[in-house]
Design a protein around this motif. Structure first.
Motif, mmCIF file in Angstrom:
data_model
loop_
_atom_site.group_PDB
_atom_site.id
_atom_site.type_symbol
_atom_site.label_atom_id
_atom_site.label_comp_id
_atom_site.label_asym_id
_atom_site.label_seq_id
_atom_site.Cartn_x
_atom_site.Cartn_y
_atom_site.Cartn_z
ATOM 1 N N ALA A 105 0.835 -1.209 0.000
ATOM 2 C CA ALA A 105 0.000 0.000 0.000
ATOM 3 C C ALA A 105 0.865 1.253 0.000
ATOM 4 C CB ALA A 105 -0.936 -0.017 1.208
ATOM 5 N N ALA A 153 -5.286 5.756 -7.841
ATOM 6 C CA ALA A 153 -6.058 5.839 -6.607
ATOM 7 C C ALA A 153 -6.867 4.564 -6.372
ATOM 8 C CB ALA A 153 -7.000 7.051 -6.660
ATOM 9 N N VAL A 154 -7.410 3.969 -7.447
ATOM 10 C CA VAL A 154 -8.139 2.703 -7.314
ATOM 11 C C VAL A 154 -7.204 1.600 -6.815
ATOM 12 C CG1 VAL A 154 -9.335 0.889 -8.598
ATOM 13 C CG2 VAL A 154 -9.887 3.285 -9.031
ATOM 14 N N GLY A 178 -6.499 2.104 -3.178
ATOM 15 C CA GLY A 178 -7.658 1.738 -2.375
ATOM 16 C C GLY A 178 -7.765 0.226 -2.197
ATOM 17 N N CYS A 179 -7.459 -0.532 -3.257
ATOM 18 C CA CYS A 179 -7.500 -2.002 -3.142
ATOM 19 C C CYS A 179 -6.449 -2.505 -2.170
ATOM 20 C CB CYS A 179 -7.290 -2.634 -4.516
ATOM 21 S SG CYS A 179 -8.687 -2.475 -5.642
ATOM 22 N N LEU A 231 -5.146 -0.887 0.398
ATOM 23 C CA LEU A 231 -5.565 -0.546 1.758
ATOM 24 C C LEU A 231 -6.675 -1.487 2.231
ATOM 25 C CD1 LEU A 231 -5.587 3.354 1.489
ATOM 26 C CD2 LEU A 231 -3.933 1.940 2.743
ATOM 27 N N ALA A 232 -7.607 -1.808 1.326
ATOM 28 C CA ALA A 232 -8.668 -2.752 1.678
ATOM 29 C C ALA A 232 -8.095 -4.145 1.955
ATOM 30 C CB ALA A 232 -9.704 -2.826 0.547
#
Length: 507
Positions: A352, A459-460, A463-464, A466-467
Motif C-alpha cells: 500500500a 487511486a483505485v 484503495g484495493c 488498503l482494503a
C-alpha cells in the motif's frame, strides 16, 4: 494401509513426503514451464500476426484463449485432484502441454494455433493448482510458507525472464521455437515427476461424485465473467462486454445456490466461508487487482505521457518483479516465527505504501526516486504477502480438500488480475478520449485530462491495497508463531466433530 486408517492419515497430515524439497523442485519445474510459455508468447504476437497473415484482434486470442481455458478449468481440475489424485492430473497436464506445444509449432494456420493455446491453458489448469497442493501435502505447517515461498520465487523468475528468453529465441530461430522449447522441458518435468512424486493412494469416498451441474455453472460463469471484464476496454464489443460480465456473475450466483444443495459439492461453501480463511481469500483477491494493474499503469504512463520506449518502460516495471523475487524467501523464513496474519498484513501494508508512492509520482514528469521506490515497495510487499497467505489457506485443511482450496485461490487471483487490467485500461482509454487523443500510440505529455485518468487508476489501486490490509488484519488470531495453539490463524473447531464442515459437508 486400507480403510479408515487411510482417511485418518490424510486428515492429520501423517505420512508426509520424506524429502519435501524434492517435491518443490519437481513442481517448480512444471510451474516454470507454464509461466515461461505464457509470458514468452507475448513478444511473438507481431511476428505470428505477420507470418500467418492474421489480424491483431485475432492474434490477441493466443493470450485470451490461454487465460480463459485456465480460468474455466481450474476449479474442476482442483476438485478432481482431491478425488482421484494430484500426481495423475499434474503429469497429465504436463503431457497435454507437450502435445499442444508440438501442434502449435507445426501449424501454418491461426485457428489450430489458437486451439493449441487453449489446450495449453487446460494443461496449465491441471499443473498450477496441483503444484501448491502437493507442496502443502509434503510440508508440515511450520515450514509450509518457506516451501511455498521458494516455489513463488521461481515462478516470478520465470515470468521475468520469459519475455527475454522469448525475444532471444524469436530473433534466432523464429516464433515456432517458443513452443518447441517446451518439449524437452516438459519431458524432463514428466520424468522427474514419475521418479519423485508419490503414487496417488486415495480414491473418492463412498457416494462422492463430481458435481457436474456445479462444474458446468462455474465454468460458464467464470468464462463469461473473465471474457466480459477483459473486453470492457475494447470499443468494438460495445455493451456486449458488460452484459457478458453480468451474465457471468448471475451464473456464479446460481453456482453458489447449487453448491448448498448437492450431496458432493464442487466447492465446500463451509470451508470457504470460515471467517479466517474467507479473509485470506478476500485479501488474495484484493492484492491481485493492483498487482496486475500497476504494471499497466507504469508501462502506459511512460510511453504515453513521457514518450519512453517500450524497452525502457519494461525495465522500470521489472523492478517490481525483482523485489518480489528477493523478498519471497525472506517471508517464508519470517513465517516460522511470526503468524501468517502478521507477515501477510505487513506485506499488504508495504505494498500500500508503494502504491501511494507511485500515485504521488504520476505528476507528468519522468519517473523520479519516489516513483521507483514505490515500485520496489510494491514488489517487496507482494513477495512478503503471498506465501504466508497461501499457507494460511492450505495448512489447516485435510489433504482431501487442499486441491479445491488452492483452486479457489487461483480463480480469485486470476479474476483479480483480469479485473485490475480492465479497470486501468477503461480509465486510461476514457482519459485519452477526453483529451482528444486517438489511441495508445499518442504521446500526450502532461495533458491534464490524461494525467487525471492515470491518477484515478492509481487511486483505485491504492484503495484495493488498503482494503487488502484491512481484510488481512480482520482475520484475527495471534501475531507470533509461538503463541498459536492450532493451525495458522484457523480455529481448530472447523474440522472437529460437530464443526461446520462435518455438519454440512463431508471433509
Amino acid at each position: 494401509m486400507n480403510g479408515p486408517a487411510t482417511g485418518d492419515r490424510r486428515a492429520t497430515g501423517a505420512g508426509r513426503h520424506p524429502r519435501p524439497w524434492t517435491v518443490v523442485a519437481v513442481t517448480t519445474l512444471g510451474g516454470q514451464l507454464v509461466f515461461l510459455n505464457s509470458t514468452a508468447v507475448t513478444v511473438a504476437l507481431p511476428a505470428i500476426s505477420a507470418d500467418l497473415a492474421a489480424s491483431a484482434s485475432t492474434v490477441d486470442w493466443l493470450l485470451l484463449g490461454f487465460m480463459l481455458a485456465l480460468s474455466v478449468c481450474v476449479l474442476v481440475f482442483s476438485r478432481l485432484s482431491d478425488m482421484i489424485g494430484r500426481r495423475r492430473l499434474y503429469l497429465g497436464g504436463l503431457v497435454l502441454m507437450i502435445v499442444a506445444s508440438l501442434v502449435a509449432a507445426g501449424t501454418d494456420e491461426i485457428g489450430p494455433l489458437i486451439a493449441a493455446r487453449v489446450a495449453q491453458g487446460v494443461g496449465a489448469a491441471a499443473i498450477i493448482p496441483n503444484a501448491n497442493a502437493m507442496i502443502s501435502d509434503a510440508f508440515p505447517p511450520r515450514r509450509l510458507a518457506l516451501g511455498l515461498s521458494v516455489n513463488i520465487m521461481m515462478a516470478s523468475v520465470a515470468m521475468i525472464v520469459g519475455p527475454v528468453i522469448g525475444g532471444r529465441l524469436l530473433d534466432a530461430y523464429g516464433w515456432r521455437s517458443l513452443f518447441l522449447v517446451n518439449v524437452p522441458l516438459g519431458l524432463a518435468a514428466v520424468a522427474l515427476g514419475l521418479a519423485v512424486l508419490r503414487r496417488d493412494a486415495h480414491r473418492p469416498r463412498d457416494g462422492e461424485r463430481l458435481d457436474l451441474p456445479g462444474a458446468v455453472l462455474v465454468a460458464a460463469g467464470l468464462g463469461a465473467l473473465v471474457l466480459g471484464v477483459n473486453r470492457l476496454a475494447d470499443p468494438g464489443w460495445g455493451t456486449a462486454a458488460p452484459a457478458l460480465a453480468l451474465a457471468g456473475l448471475v451464473l456464479l450466483g446460481l453456482f453458489v445456490l447449487v453448491e448448498q444443495r448437492v450431496p458432493s459439492p464442487l466447492v465446500d461453501i463451509a470451508v470457504i466461508t470460515e471467517w479466517s480463511r474467507a479473509c485470506a481469500y478476500a485479501t488474495a483477491f484484493l492484492m491481485a487487482v493492483p498487482q496486475a494493474g500497476v504494471l499497466v499503469v507504469v508501462v502506459l504512463y511512460q510511453q504515453i505521457v513521457i514518450g519512453s520506449s517500450a524497452a525502457d518502460a519494461g525495465v522500470a516495471a521489472a523492478l517490481t518483479a525483482v523485489a518480489l523475487v528477493v523478498t519471497s524467501p525472506v517471508a517464508g523464513l519470517a513465517a516460522r516465527w511470526l503468524s501468517p496474519r502478521a507477515v501477510s498484513s505487513a506485506g499488504c501494508a508495504v505494498s500500500a505504501a508503494g502504491y501511494g508512492a507511485v500515485l504521488w509520482g504520476l505528476d507528468g514528469g519522468p519517473p523520479g526516486p519516489v516513483f521507483l521506490v514505490g515500485l520496489l515497495l510494491i514488489g517487496a510487499g507482494n513477495g512478503i504477502f503471498t506465501a504466508p497467505n497461501t499457507a494460511s489457506i492450505m495448512a489447516a485443511l485435510p489433504t482431501a480438500r487442499r486441491g479445491i482450496a488452492n483452486g479457489v485461490r487461483s480463480v480469485l487471483f486470476n479474476s483479480g488480475q483480469t479485473g485490475g487490467n480492465a479497470v486501468v485500461l477503461v480509465l486510461v482509454t476514457a482519459a485519452l478520449t477526453a483529451g482528444g487523443f486517438a489511441g495508445y500510440d499518442a504521446v500526450t505529455g502532461a495533458d491534464p485530462e490524461v494525467l487525471a485518468g492515470f491518477r484515478a487508476a492509481g487511486a483505485v489501486l491504492l484503495g484495493c491495497a488498503l482494503a487488502a490490509t484491512a481484510a488481512s488484519l480482520a482475520r484475527g488470531g495471534s501475531w507470533s508463531e509461538d503463541d498459536r495453539t492450532g493451525p495458522p490463524d484457523v480455529p481448530p473447531p472447523l474440522f472437529e466433530p460437530g464443526g461446520p464442515v462435518q455438519r454440512g459437508v463431508q471433509p
